[in-house]
Design a protein around this motif. Structure first.
Motif, mmCIF file in Angstrom:
data_model
loop_
_atom_site.group_PDB
_atom_site.id
_atom_site.type_symbol
_atom_site.label_atom_id
_atom_site.label_comp_id
_atom_site.label_asym_id
_atom_site.label_seq_id
_atom_site.Cartn_x
_atom_site.Cartn_y
_atom_site.Cartn_z
ATOM 1 N N ALA A 1 7.671 2.955 -0.096
ATOM 2 C CA ALA A 1 8.097 1.849 0.611
ATOM 3 C C ALA A 1 7.579 2.195 2.065
ATOM 4 N N GLY A 2 7.957 3.259 2.528
ATOM 5 C CA GLY A 2 7.523 3.631 3.967
ATOM 6 C C GLY A 2 5.918 3.403 4.043
ATOM 7 N N ALA A 3 5.237 3.876 3.038
ATOM 8 C CA ALA A 3 3.850 3.658 3.146
ATOM 9 C C ALA A 3 3.337 2.378 3.254
ATOM 10 N N LEU A 4 3.997 1.363 2.609
ATOM 11 C CA LEU A 4 3.556 -0.040 2.270
ATOM 12 C C LEU A 4 4.024 -0.770 3.559
ATOM 13 N N GLY B 1 -5.905 7.291 13.784
ATOM 14 C CA GLY B 1 -4.969 6.352 14.264
ATOM 15 C C GLY B 1 -3.576 6.234 13.191
ATOM 16 N N HIS B 2 -2.756 6.760 13.756
ATOM 17 C CA HIS B 2 -1.256 6.834 13.169
ATOM 18 C C HIS B 2 -0.211 7.007 14.415
ATOM 19 N N PRO B 3 1.055 6.591 14.235
ATOM 20 C CA PRO B 3 2.051 6.529 14.864
ATOM 21 C C PRO B 3 2.760 7.645 14.550
ATOM 22 N N PRO B 4 3.641 8.420 15.278
ATOM 23 C CA PRO B 4 4.249 9.778 14.983
ATOM 24 C C PRO B 4 5.017 9.717 13.934
ATOM 25 N N TRP B 5 5.732 8.692 13.428
ATOM 26 C CA TRP B 5 6.415 8.602 12.339
ATOM 27 C C TRP B 5 5.729 8.796 11.098
ATOM 28 N N ALA B 6 4.357 8.425 11.049
ATOM 29 C CA ALA B 6 3.474 8.618 9.806
ATOM 30 C C ALA B 6 3.470 10.091 9.468
ATOM 31 N N LEU B 7 3.404 11.061 10.495
ATOM 32 C CA LEU B 7 3.380 12.372 10.171
ATOM 33 C C LEU B 7 4.636 12.897 9.320
ATOM 34 N N VAL B 8 5.835 12.290 9.950
ATOM 35 C CA VAL B 8 6.949 12.657 9.445
ATOM 36 C C VAL B 8 7.045 12.206 7.853
ATOM 37 N N LEU B 9 6.453 11.300 7.468
ATOM 38 C CA LEU B 9 6.506 10.386 6.017
ATOM 39 C C LEU B 9 5.635 11.468 5.215
ATOM 40 N N VAL B 10 4.471 11.907 5.936
ATOM 41 C CA VAL B 10 3.685 12.915 4.878
ATOM 42 C C VAL B 10 4.395 14.269 4.661
ATOM 43 N N ALA B 11 5.144 14.417 6.027
ATOM 44 C CA ALA B 11 5.673 16.092 5.675
ATOM 45 C C ALA B 11 6.653 16.053 4.717
ATOM 46 N N VAL B 12 7.464 14.882 4.744
ATOM 47 C CA VAL B 12 8.609 14.511 3.716
ATOM 48 C C VAL B 12 8.065 14.763 2.233
ATOM 49 N N SER C 1 -2.689 7.209 0.691
ATOM 50 C CA SER C 1 -2.377 7.970 -0.683
ATOM 51 C C SER C 1 -1.033 7.833 -1.048
ATOM 52 N N LEU C 2 -0.111 7.684 -0.189
ATOM 53 C CA LEU C 2 1.357 7.567 -0.512
ATOM 54 C C LEU C 2 1.753 5.865 -1.133
ATOM 55 N N LEU C 3 0.950 5.375 -1.152
ATOM 56 C CA LEU C 3 1.046 3.741 -1.870
ATOM 57 C C LEU C 3 0.888 4.272 -3.289
ATOM 58 N N LEU C 4 0.547 5.450 -3.698
ATOM 59 C CA LEU C 4 0.709 5.577 -5.150
ATOM 60 C C LEU C 4 1.971 5.608 -5.853
ATOM 61 N N GLU C 5 2.958 5.825 -4.721
ATOM 62 C CA GLU C 5 4.311 6.299 -4.945
ATOM 63 C C GLU C 5 5.100 4.947 -5.547
ATOM 64 N N LEU C 6 4.551 3.726 -5.185
ATOM 65 C CA LEU C 6 4.965 2.616 -5.514
ATOM 66 C C LEU C 6 4.758 2.600 -6.967
ATOM 67 N N ASN C 7 3.799 2.927 -7.616
ATOM 68 C CA ASN C 7 3.557 2.862 -9.166
ATOM 69 C C ASN C 7 4.453 4.167 -9.717
ATOM 70 N N SER C 8 4.485 5.221 -8.964
ATOM 71 C CA SER C 8 5.509 6.406 -9.591
ATOM 72 C C SER C 8 6.739 5.939 -9.638
#
Length: 264
Positions: A54-57, A73-84, A135-142
């Motif tokens: 949901a965060g990626a979408l 091109g990314h805001p700071p919170w995007a790095l947090v999402l990837v690190a999580v 790549s985290l969009l794949l989590e919607l299918n997961s």
């Protein structure tokens, strides 16, 4: 970028390990009592998929610059999402290693190693974060895959809920797994001369690994949940029990409760 990314990764690792431990204190549905560990593991994976998918979408909708410029091109919170996500895959890898044999877990462990290697590049360098968020969009299918697994574990197949989940799994597999994988593969090919060779090889290996596993997964679900679950006229003397079903060729179909569930 690296210190903060590593801090978030460590916090995520601790949180997901803590969640798995906390689920041990809660009752497991009676139908899943024979495999309590798998139930807890799948529940933790579902939480990760809901959060990061949901965060990626939402992030790509609000900040399309991440797909326009996947490197910078990314805001700071995007790095947090990837690190999580990196923290989760490390925690899940340890969980798999301690609770399954190598023969049972090797496929998912290899998958986790590849994914962590790719996502860690973004966390450590602060670059390619937009690419990682795609790549985290794949989590919607997961998310659908984990729901399907929970229904199998709780012996809810065949049922209306299981049928709806199976169709949702196939739909999201095409839309949020194969389409993003195709886009990332095309982008990587077009930018092959602009990025370091080592990163191109790492990214290509990751995409190939997840792509092959995704196609195999889709075929498996299509065959087991759709093609082999056609309603048949009742045959005298044929009895169906919960968790089994008879196809139109008279073969008994036993719903699998395997760990077939890509954790992306």
């Amino acid at each position: 970028m690296a210190p903060s990314g590593l801090l978030v990764t460590g916090a995520s690792f601790a949180a997901f390990r803590g969640l798995h431990w906390g689920l041990q204190l809660l009752p497991t549905p009676g139908s899943a009592a024979q495999d309590r560990w798998k139930w807890r593991n799948t529940c933790v994976s579902l939480v990760h998929s809901l959060l990061t998918g949901a965060g990626a979408l939402l992030g790509l909708s609000l900040y399309p610059q991440m797909s326009a410029d996947p490197i910078h091109g990314h805001p700071p919170w995007a790095l947090v999402l990837v690190a999580v996500s990196v923290g989760y895959f490390l925690a899940d890898g340890i969980d798999l290693f301690w609770n399954q044999t190598l023969g049972q877990a090797w496929e998912l462990l290899c998958h986790h190693v590849v994914v962590v290697s790719c996502l860690s590049t973004a966390v450590l360098s602060g670059h390619y974060v937009g690419f990682s968020v795609v790549s985290l969009l794949l989590e919607l299918n997961s998310t659908c895959l984990h729901l399907r697994q929970l229904l199998l574990l709780s012996r809810q197949a065949p049922s209306l809920a299981f049928s709806v989940t199976s169709w949702a799994t196939l739909a999201t597999l095409a839309l949020f797994r194969l389409v993003p994988l195709g886009w990332m593969s095309l982008w990587l090919f077009q930018q092959r001369h602009q990025i370091p060779l080592a990163l191109a090889i790492l990214g290509g290996t990751g995409l190939a690994t997840v792509g092959v596993m995704s196609i195999n997964l889709g075929v498996h679900i299509l065959v087991r949940d759709v093609l082999r679950s056609r309603p048949c006229p009742p045959i005298l003397g044929n009895k169906e029990t919960r968790g089994t079903r008879t196809d139109c060729d008279g073969e008994s179909i036993i719903r699998d409760d395997s760990t077939l569930s890509l954790k992306d």
